[in-house]
Write an enzyme that holds these catalytic residues in place. Structure first.
Site, mmCIF file in Angstrom:
data_model
loop_
_atom_site.group_PDB
_atom_site.id
_atom_site.type_symbol
_atom_site.label_atom_id
_atom_site.label_comp_id
_atom_site.label_asym_id
_atom_site.label_seq_id
_atom_site.Cartn_x
_atom_site.Cartn_y
_atom_site.Cartn_z
ATOM 1 C CD GLU A 25 -18.336 67.620 58.934
ATOM 2 O OE1 GLU A 25 -17.525 67.971 58.052
ATOM 3 O OE2 GLU A 25 -19.567 67.794 58.836
ATOM 4 C CE LYS A 88 -16.347 69.980 50.528
ATOM 5 N NZ LYS A 88 -17.189 70.871 49.698
ATOM 6 C CB VAL A 108 -21.097 64.217 55.736
ATOM 7 C CG1 VAL A 108 -22.042 63.062 56.023
ATOM 8 C CG2 VAL A 108 -21.424 65.420 56.623
ATOM 9 C CG ASP A 138 -23.062 70.466 42.969
ATOM 10 O OD1 ASP A 138 -22.664 69.485 43.637
ATOM 11 O OD2 ASP A 138 -22.626 71.621 43.123
ATOM 12 C CB SER A 140 -23.469 66.382 48.595
ATOM 13 O OG SER A 140 -22.459 65.996 49.505
ATOM 14 C CB ALA A 141 -19.692 62.440 47.515
ATOM 15 C CG ASP A 142 -21.891 64.739 52.439
ATOM 16 O OD1 ASP A 142 -20.725 64.348 52.238
ATOM 17 O OD2 ASP A 142 -22.180 65.825 52.990
ATOM 18 C CE LYS A 159 -25.336 76.565 57.103
ATOM 19 N NZ LYS A 159 -24.013 75.985 57.210
#
Ligand code: PSU
Ligand code: MN
Length: 327
Positions: A25, A88, A108, A138, A140-142, A159
């Site tokens: 990435e 981003k 990602v 919230d 993540s779209a990952d 993390k």
């Protein structure tokens, strides 16, 4: 009509020949690490993929062109741009970057989408996005991308700036198998164990390849996560990281940081507050994951090429017409 993809000559040749390719990435270059550690790490990851016998394909959008296999000069240019000047690029950003001919660094999620478009099956990174602490909407779209795009993602978990138990819940809902390389526990990036379970421990990248190959045979439309702990000698103690994360999370809330800015802000603050210690762990796990991704991609190619020969042999036997000695 489909959007064209610019493939480097090396990546195009490897894909055409059915050789192992590993996607990398670019958000970690523009938003994850400071200059010049970002360039050094990106190049070291490419070298680690090559050492495993695979071809690296660093992915970004350059001037609106979907680019797979960045040249060294492209990586150096992106890495040196002032932070905040490159978009981003997650799933929702991709049409914006392409339509408006922007430079954009893929997350990602963004990298998985493009890797899949290009026919790349394995992708190595450091940590995936997840559900944020104290902000369970919230997500993540990952995580959703892992549920809808069939690419194997090699990472060191997520993390602990994130809510890891909730992150695992979303991955379960999305139908994403989580494999631990030599571990029963989900790694938490700087630390080898979060104490939370993975779905199965695999001993080697070749064993992981069996699961990735099975997902493909099953027609799975989702990804597979291979979680690889940071090398033991580079691990940071959990307690040390936790104090810093609590501070960084509180600062983000106090400063009203939200949306796509949250993760880069937390990454930056955690790096500042832990200094060189966290950087060493970060680089070590990124390079290790690139190496493991190469091994996984090579094993996957070997499995599937063997599988194809098996099918051919059976067909040959059945119709009884082929083979060099029969004509
Ligand atoms: N976690 C890290 N380093 C990173 C990222 C996450 O330890 O560089 C980046 C990845 O590109 C990931 C993105 O896809 O942040 C997730 O951003 P968000 O939480 O806004 O979905
Ligand atoms: Mn978010």
């Amino acid at each position: 009509m489909t959007e064209p993809i610019l493939l480097s000559a090396e990546v195009a040749a490897a894909l055409a020949a059915g050789r192992a390719v590993v996607a990398l990435e670019s958000t970690l270059i523009t938003h994850g690490l400071p200059y010049p550690a970002n360039v050094e790490t990106a190049l070291a990851m490419e070298a680690a993929v090559r050492e495993s016998g695979a071809v690296p394909a660093t992915i970004a959008v350059l001037g609106g062109k979907i680019t797979v296999g960045l040249a060294r000069a492209d990586i150096e240019r992106l890495a040196a741009l002032p932070s905040g000047t490159v978009r981003k690029c997650s799933r929702r950003d991709l049409p914006i970057a392409v339509g408006l001919a922007e430079d954009a660094a893929t997350t990602v999620a963004g990298t998985m989408i493009i890797a899949h478009m290009a026919g790349i099956r394995v992708f190595s990174t450091g940590g995936i996005g997840g559900v944020h602490r104290g902000a369970p909407f919230d997500v993540s779209a990952d995580l959703l991308e892992l549920g809808r795009t069939p690419v194997a993602v090699v990472c060191s978990g997520a993390k602990s700036i994130l809510d890891l138990p909730l992150t695992l819940e979303v991955l379960e809902t999305q139908g994403v198998p989580i494999l631990g390389l030599g571990t029963d526990s989900l790694p938490s990036f700087y630390s080898r164990s979060s104490g939370l379970p993975v779905d199965v421990s695999v001993a080697t990248p070749a064993e992981a390849a069996k699961v990735v190959a099975a997902a493909r045979r099953l027609g799975a439309q989702h990804g597979v996560l291979l979680a690889v702990p940071v090398p033991a000698k580079d691990e940071l103690p959990t307690e040390r990281v936790e104090a810093v994360i609590l501070q960084a999370t509180a600062e983000a809330a106090a400063q009203g940081i939200h949306g796509k800015r949250v993760t880069p802000f937390l990454l930056g603050r955690v790096a500042e507050l832990t200094g060189g210690e966290s950087r060493r762990a970060n680089l070590a796990l990124l390079i290790n994951n690139a190496r493991v991704g190469g091994q996984l991609a090579v094993a996957l190619c070997a499995l599937e090429n063997a599988g194809q020969r098996g099918v051919t042999a059976r067909n040959d036997d059945r119709d009884g017409s082929s083979g060099p000695l029969r004509s």
